[in-house]
Enzyme design. Structure first.
Site, PDB file in Angstrom:
ATOM      1  N   HIS A  15      45.733  39.883   5.122  1.00  0.00           N
ATOM      2  CA  HIS A  15      44.363  39.928   4.595  1.00  0.00           C
ATOM      3  C   HIS A  15      43.348  40.571   5.553  1.00  0.00           C
ATOM      4  O   HIS A  15      42.160  40.643   5.245  1.00  0.00           O
ATOM      5  CB  HIS A  15      43.942  38.484   4.237  1.00  0.00           C
ATOM      6  CG  HIS A  15      42.824  38.386   3.259  1.00  0.00           C
ATOM      7  ND1 HIS A  15      41.606  37.813   3.573  1.00  0.00           N
ATOM      8  CD2 HIS A  15      42.725  38.797   1.974  1.00  0.00           C
ATOM      9  CE1 HIS A  15      40.813  37.859   2.512  1.00  0.00           C
ATOM     10  NE2 HIS A  15      41.464  38.446   1.525  1.00  0.00           N
ATOM     11  N   LYS A  67      41.123  43.314   7.506  1.00  0.00           N
ATOM     12  CA  LYS A  67      40.479  44.555   7.044  1.00  0.00           C
ATOM     13  C   LYS A  67      39.869  45.194   8.276  1.00  0.00           C
ATOM     14  O   LYS A  67      38.656  45.139   8.471  1.00  0.00           O
ATOM     15  CB  LYS A  67      39.346  44.252   6.055  1.00  0.00           C
ATOM     16  CG  LYS A  67      39.716  43.379   4.878  1.00  0.00           C
ATOM     17  CD  LYS A  67      38.954  42.094   4.914  1.00  0.00           C
ATOM     18  CE  LYS A  67      39.184  41.177   3.724  1.00  0.00           C
ATOM     19  NZ  LYS A  67      40.306  41.387   2.875  1.00  0.00           N
ATOM     20  N   ASP A 108      40.932  55.486  18.227  1.00  0.00           N
ATOM     21  CA  ASP A 108      41.211  55.864  19.628  1.00  0.00           C
ATOM     22  C   ASP A 108      41.319  54.641  20.548  1.00  0.00           C
ATOM     23  O   ASP A 108      40.922  54.727  21.725  1.00  0.00           O
ATOM     24  CB  ASP A 108      40.126  56.828  20.155  1.00  0.00           C
ATOM     25  CG  ASP A 108      40.209  58.188  19.471  1.00  0.00           C
ATOM     26  OD1 ASP A 108      41.280  58.522  18.939  1.00  0.00           O
ATOM     27  OD2 ASP A 108      39.187  58.899  19.462  1.00  0.00           O
TER      28      ASP A 108
END
Lengths: 222, 222
Positions: free
Chosen positions: A156, A158, A163
């Protein structure tokens, strides 16, 4: 003369000491001010509608940059444009750990980075990656490495790490519904104290979801 | 004697100047070190199972604090315990902006704070607040103010602000499924640069979802 030279020399020493201290203080202050301030931003959604074509064209190459925005929507100055801009700033690596990824503009940006030689890795949720509109199939087709869970629980997270330096994390799934209609937040942070634990979490999950660990059942289905 | 006093006095001045500068530097350094470091944590889920009863009992009152944990699970040292502990540290206010809230331990903690006189405000999503297991009904029943959207989009934030000072935000919905089974993150930050925009977002949504703005349709249903 010798006796008068005493206070003169002491004054010189004092002056030099104070002068040097002042110079050091000024140099330290200047260096501190010159140091680029690490990014610390909060983006909120829903995002205003805006044209993202210019950003994508610029990133595709100099010959495409002159192409004007093909729609009358304003450019930049919205949360989606900022997210896209940060994403397209990647030069070496992009690590994505996304529950749900179906927004086509963000999908195009990720493919563009991959074509530009940026090492892109994607971790996603098994139950959501096959849903209609998912970008995961396109990313795989373009040759981007994707790994997913096999759990009943959701992957779940996000978050995205550009870099190994810029973390973008929040409530936002990378779907057009979330970007255009939901109340969402996205933090942008360049602070190693926050970035490091997310990098470690990414590597931990990346290893755990290594395809050599996938389990397949005897009837051929997973 | 008078001539010899010259360098002596200059030396004294130099000594005093350097000594004072040193003292100031030491005092500034000491004050800087003594200043409490603002909280900056990252919690990952799924959380290890642990007994949260002790934390809730301690928060309920001193007479209950001696009650031993009623189950053999370890106490503290897990992400859920830490979240609970931070929540229970509220003294003046708790602002919750949660897409989905069904975990009973967290529900008990919020009710306990309300009973203790902490000003609790809850913003949630209309479509999710009525689902089975939701804590929203219990919170309303206890007299806690709850406001919700009326949009087709989701109120998808998942953040809490303790005493207008500590922000907890991430991918985690406050459900037992998310806490025990999902890959989730929760940032804990005491930094005004991040807390302020979330406080502003909370106030913005709180006003927008004021019940005087709710729309009811002519057939009596919303």
């Amino acid at each position: 003369m010798g006796a008068a030279g005493g206070p003169g020399r002491a004054g010189l020493v004092l002056g030099l000491a104070l002068g040097s201290a002042g110079l050091v203080a000024v140099l330290v202050l200047a260096a501190w001010r010159r140091r680029r301030r690490p990014m610390r931003e909060v983006l909120f959604f829903p995002s205003l509608p805006s044209c993202t074509e210019e950003l994508l064209a610029q990133a595709a190459g100099p010959e495409a940059a002159a192409r004007p925005c093909p729609c009358p929507l304003p450019q930049r100055d919205c949360s989606l444009s900022r997210l896209l801009q940060l994403l397209l700033s990647a030069r070496r690596s992009l690590d994505l750990c996304l529950f749900s990824f179906s927004n086509p503009q963000l999908g195009r940006a990720v493919q563009l980075l991959h074509r530009r030689g940026v090492r892109v890795r994607v971790i996603t949720d098994e139950q959501y990656m096959g849903l209609r509109g998912s970008q995961i199939g396109f990313l795989r087709h373009a040759g981007i490495q994707v790994r997913h869970d096999q759990d009943t629980g959701y992957m779940h997270h996000k978050f995205a790490i550009v870099d190994q330096r810029i973390l973008m994390t929040g409530s936002l799934n990378w779907t057009t519904q979330a970007i255009q209609n939901n109340r969402e937040n996205l933090l942008v942070m360049e602070d190693a104290e926050y970035v490091k634990p997310f990098l470690d979490e990414f590597e931990r999950i990346w290893e755990e979801y290594n395809p050599i660990n996938y389990k397949f059942f005897s009837n051929g289905s997973k």
